[in-house]
Write a protein that holds these residues in place. Sequence first.
Motif, PDB file in Angstrom:
ATOM      1  N   GLY A   1       0.798  -1.099  -0.202  1.00 36.49           N
ATOM      2  CA  GLY A   1      -0.169  -0.116  -0.060  1.00 36.49           C
ATOM      3  C   GLY A   1       0.918   1.267  -0.040  1.00 36.49           C
ATOM      4  N   TRP A   2       0.273   2.398  -0.376  1.00 32.88           N
ATOM      5  CA  TRP A   2       0.841   3.737  -0.422  1.00 32.88           C
ATOM      6  C   TRP A   2      -0.178   4.793  -0.106  1.00 32.88           C
ATOM      7  CZ3 TRP A   2       5.192   4.542   1.551  1.00 32.88           C
ATOM      8  CH2 TRP A   2       6.027   5.705   1.314  1.00 32.88           C
ATOM      9  N   LEU A   3       0.438   5.936   0.130  1.00 38.46           N
ATOM     10  CA  LEU A   3      -0.428   7.080   0.221  1.00 38.46           C
ATOM     11  C   LEU A   3      -0.089   8.018  -0.798  1.00 38.46           C
ATOM     12  CD1 LEU A   3      -1.726   8.751   3.230  1.00 38.46           C
ATOM     13  CD2 LEU A   3      -0.615  10.338   1.481  1.00 38.46           C
ATOM     14  N   GLN A   4      -0.968   8.394  -1.679  1.00 38.42           N
ATOM     15  CA  GLN A   4      -0.583   9.356  -2.802  1.00 38.42           C
ATOM     16  C   GLN A   4      -1.204  10.730  -2.683  1.00 38.42           C
ATOM     17  OE1 GLN A   4      -1.327   7.485  -6.670  1.00 38.42           O
ATOM     18  NE2 GLN A   4       0.231   5.989  -6.244  1.00 38.42           N
ATOM     19  N   TRP A   5      -0.422  11.744  -2.509  1.00 36.92           N
ATOM     20  CA  TRP A   5      -1.255  12.964  -2.058  1.00 36.92           C
ATOM     21  C   TRP A   5      -1.344  13.788  -3.431  1.00 36.92           C
ATOM     22  CZ3 TRP A   5      -3.148  15.736   1.658  1.00 36.92           C
ATOM     23  CH2 TRP A   5      -3.317  17.072   1.629  1.00 36.92           C
ATOM     24  N   LYS A   6      -2.359  14.485  -3.616  1.00 37.55           N
ATOM     25  CA  LYS A   6      -2.700  15.089  -4.650  1.00 37.55           C
ATOM     26  C   LYS A   6      -3.261  16.936  -4.459  1.00 37.55           C
ATOM     27  CE  LYS A   6      -4.377  10.894  -6.914  1.00 37.55           C
ATOM     28  NZ  LYS A   6      -3.233  10.955  -8.098  1.00 37.55           N
ATOM     29  N   ASP A   7      -2.460  17.630  -5.013  1.00 38.08           N
ATOM     30  CA  ASP A   7      -3.050  19.086  -4.782  1.00 38.08           C
ATOM     31  C   ASP A   7      -4.214  19.140  -5.289  1.00 38.08           C
ATOM     32  OD1 ASP A   7      -0.549  19.685  -3.348  1.00 38.08           O
ATOM     33  OD2 ASP A   7       0.442  20.083  -5.498  1.00 38.08           O
ATOM     34  N   ARG A   8      -4.712  18.570  -6.236  1.00 39.76           N
ATOM     35  CA  ARG A   8      -6.212  18.680  -6.852  1.00 39.76           C
ATOM     36  C   ARG A   8      -6.685  17.334  -7.033  1.00 39.76           C
ATOM     37  NH1 ARG A   8     -10.485  22.203  -6.593  1.00 39.76           N
ATOM     38  NH2 ARG A   8     -11.878  21.592  -7.834  1.00 39.76           N
ATOM     39  N   LEU A   9      -7.746  17.019  -6.273  1.00 40.42           N
ATOM     40  CA  LEU A   9      -8.121  15.557  -6.589  1.00 40.42           C
ATOM     41  C   LEU A   9      -8.918  15.590  -7.975  1.00 40.42           C
ATOM     42  CD1 LEU A   9      -9.449  14.567  -3.099  1.00 40.42           C
ATOM     43  CD2 LEU A   9      -7.469  13.420  -4.510  1.00 40.42           C
ATOM     44  N   PRO A  10      -9.090  14.520  -8.721  1.00 39.35           N
ATOM     45  CA  PRO A  10      -9.829  14.336  -9.925  1.00 39.35           C
ATOM     46  C   PRO A  10     -11.137  14.635  -9.789  1.00 39.35           C
ATOM     47  CG  PRO A  10      -8.383  12.498  -9.668  1.00 39.35           C
ATOM     48  CD  PRO A  10      -8.360  13.270  -8.426  1.00 39.35           C
ATOM     49  N   ASP A  11     -12.032  15.297 -10.798  1.00 39.35           N
ATOM     50  CA  ASP A  11     -13.389  15.236 -10.614  1.00 39.35           C
ATOM     51  C   ASP A  11     -14.169  14.237 -10.904  1.00 39.35           C
ATOM     52  OD1 ASP A  11     -12.882  18.229 -10.247  1.00 39.35           O
ATOM     53  OD2 ASP A  11     -12.933  18.598 -12.282  1.00 39.35           O
ATOM     54  N   GLY A  12     -15.268  14.085 -10.103  1.00 39.86           N
ATOM     55  CA  GLY A  12     -16.182  12.879 -10.433  1.00 39.86           C
ATOM     56  C   GLY A  12     -15.573  11.851  -9.353  1.00 39.86           C
ATOM     57  N   LEU A  13     -16.634  10.677  -9.196  1.00 38.64           N
ATOM     58  CA  LEU A  13     -16.332   9.505  -8.261  1.00 38.64           C
ATOM     59  C   LEU A  13     -15.430   8.573  -8.911  1.00 38.64           C
ATOM     60  CD1 LEU A  13     -19.847   9.233  -6.838  1.00 38.64           C
ATOM     61  CD2 LEU A  13     -17.808  10.457  -5.980  1.00 38.64           C
ATOM     62  N   PRO A  14     -14.397   7.986  -8.433  1.00 39.09           N
ATOM     63  CA  PRO A  14     -13.702   6.905  -8.869  1.00 39.09           C
ATOM     64  C   PRO A  14     -14.674   5.680  -8.942  1.00 39.09           C
ATOM     65  CG  PRO A  14     -13.005   7.252  -6.410  1.00 39.09           C
ATOM     66  CD  PRO A  14     -14.167   8.364  -6.962  1.00 39.09           C
ATOM     67  N   ARG A  15     -14.283   4.669  -9.972  1.00 39.96           N
ATOM     68  CA  ARG A  15     -15.047   3.584 -10.302  1.00 39.96           C
ATOM     69  C   ARG A  15     -14.582   2.533  -9.449  1.00 39.96           C
ATOM     70  NH1 ARG A  15     -15.588   2.658 -16.523  1.00 39.96           N
ATOM     71  NH2 ARG A  15     -16.526   0.852 -15.624  1.00 39.96           N
ATOM     72  N   PRO A  16     -15.078   1.741  -8.539  1.00 42.75           N
ATOM     73  CA  PRO A  16     -14.794   0.541  -7.750  1.00 42.75           C
ATOM     74  C   PRO A  16     -14.220  -0.505  -8.901  1.00 42.75           C
ATOM     75  CG  PRO A  16     -17.024   1.290  -6.985  1.00 42.75           C
ATOM     76  CD  PRO A  16     -16.622   2.034  -8.355  1.00 42.75           C
ATOM     77  N   GLY A  17     -13.247  -1.202  -8.319  1.00 42.96           N
ATOM     78  CA  GLY A  17     -12.816  -2.268  -9.184  1.00 42.96           C
ATOM     79  C   GLY A  17     -11.849  -2.005 -10.323  1.00 42.96           C
ATOM     80  N   LYS A  18     -11.451  -0.504 -10.459  1.00 39.27           N
ATOM     81  CA  LYS A  18     -10.502  -0.166 -11.490  1.00 39.27           C
ATOM     82  C   LYS A  18      -9.364   0.307 -10.887  1.00 39.27           C
ATOM     83  CE  LYS A  18     -13.751  -1.095 -14.782  1.00 39.27           C
ATOM     84  NZ  LYS A  18     -13.520  -1.925 -15.725  1.00 39.27           N
ATOM     85  N   GLY A  19      -8.131  -0.474 -11.302  1.00 41.66           N
ATOM     86  CA  GLY A  19      -7.110  -0.106 -10.795  1.00 41.66           C
ATOM     87  C   GLY A  19      -6.503  -0.198  -9.349  1.00 41.66           C
TER      88      GLY A  19
END
Length: 287
Positions: A77-95
Motif C-alpha cells: 500500500g501507499w499514500l498518494q497526495w494530490k494538490d487537486r483531486l480528480p473530478d467525479g467519483l472513482p469507479r470501484p474495481g478499477k486499478g
Amino acid sequence: MPELPEVEALKDFLTENLVGHDVVRVLPVAISVLKTYDPPVGAFEGSEVVAVHRHGKFLDIEGGTGLHFVTHLARAGWLQWKDRLPDGLPRPGKGPLALRAALETGAGFDLTEAGTQKKLAVYIVHDPRDVPGVARLGPDPLAADFDEDRFAALLKDERRQIKGALRDQGLIAGVGNAYSDEILHAAKMSPFKLVASLTAEETERLYAALRTTLTEAVERSRGLAAGRLKAEKKTGLRVHGRTGEPCPVCGDTIREVSFSDSSLQYCPTCQTGGKPLADRRMSRLLK
C-alpha cells in the motif's frame, strides 16, 4: 512495505498538509480496505484535522470530533497526495485505488494498493488503541525513554533468532523486513543468531545499530514529499534488496535467503564470518 522511517515522514508530510483543514469526503473504493463499521466511515466527514500521529507502522489522523482515521499500508500500500483531486467519483474495481479522502480545498489523498493480496487497512475509531494492531504494539525504538536498559530487558527472555525478534511488532514497534536487514548489517550480526546468545557487548552494539539506522533513515526522509519516499528508502538501503551487489563496507557479494513469501539479504564477511547461510527455499528443493 513502509516501515517506521517512511511512516514517520508521511506523518510529518500530512501534519503540514492536513492539520487545520476539513475532511469533506472519505470514499472507500475497495470493499476490503475498511475494517470497522461503527462509527461509520462517513462519521469522519466534516472533521477538522487537529493532529497526525504515528504508532509503529500505523498512521493516525485525528479529527476534532474525537474520531481517529487509522491506516496501515501493509506490504503493497501507499499514500498518494494530490494538490487537486480528480473530478467525479472513482469507479470501484478499477486499478489500485482503495480509498480517497478529500479536503475542503479540493486537495486530498488516495490510498492505493498494488497486487492481489489486499491487506491495506483503514479503521475509524474513537481511540487508536481500539485497533488491535495498535493495542499490541511494543515500545517505539526512537522514543526518548527507549534506552539500552529497556532494550536489554525486552530481549531478556527471548529465545528466537534476532531477525524474527526485531520484526515482532509486539516487541518493538515499526521495524520490518528491510530495516531489520539494515540493522543487523550495521551491528555485524547474523540474522539467524539467537537472541539468548547475545553478550552484553553484542546487545549494546545491536541497540546502537537499531537507533542509528532508524534515526538516519528518518533524517534522510524528512521534508520529502510523499511521492518521493519510496525512492529514498531504496537508495538508502545498504544490503536489503541488493542481492548480488558488493557490500558497501567490505566489498563482498551480498547474499539472500529466500522464504515462501519474503527474503532477507546479508553480507557474509560482515555478518557470518564469511560463511554463506543456507537458502531455506533452495534447501527444500534439493531434498
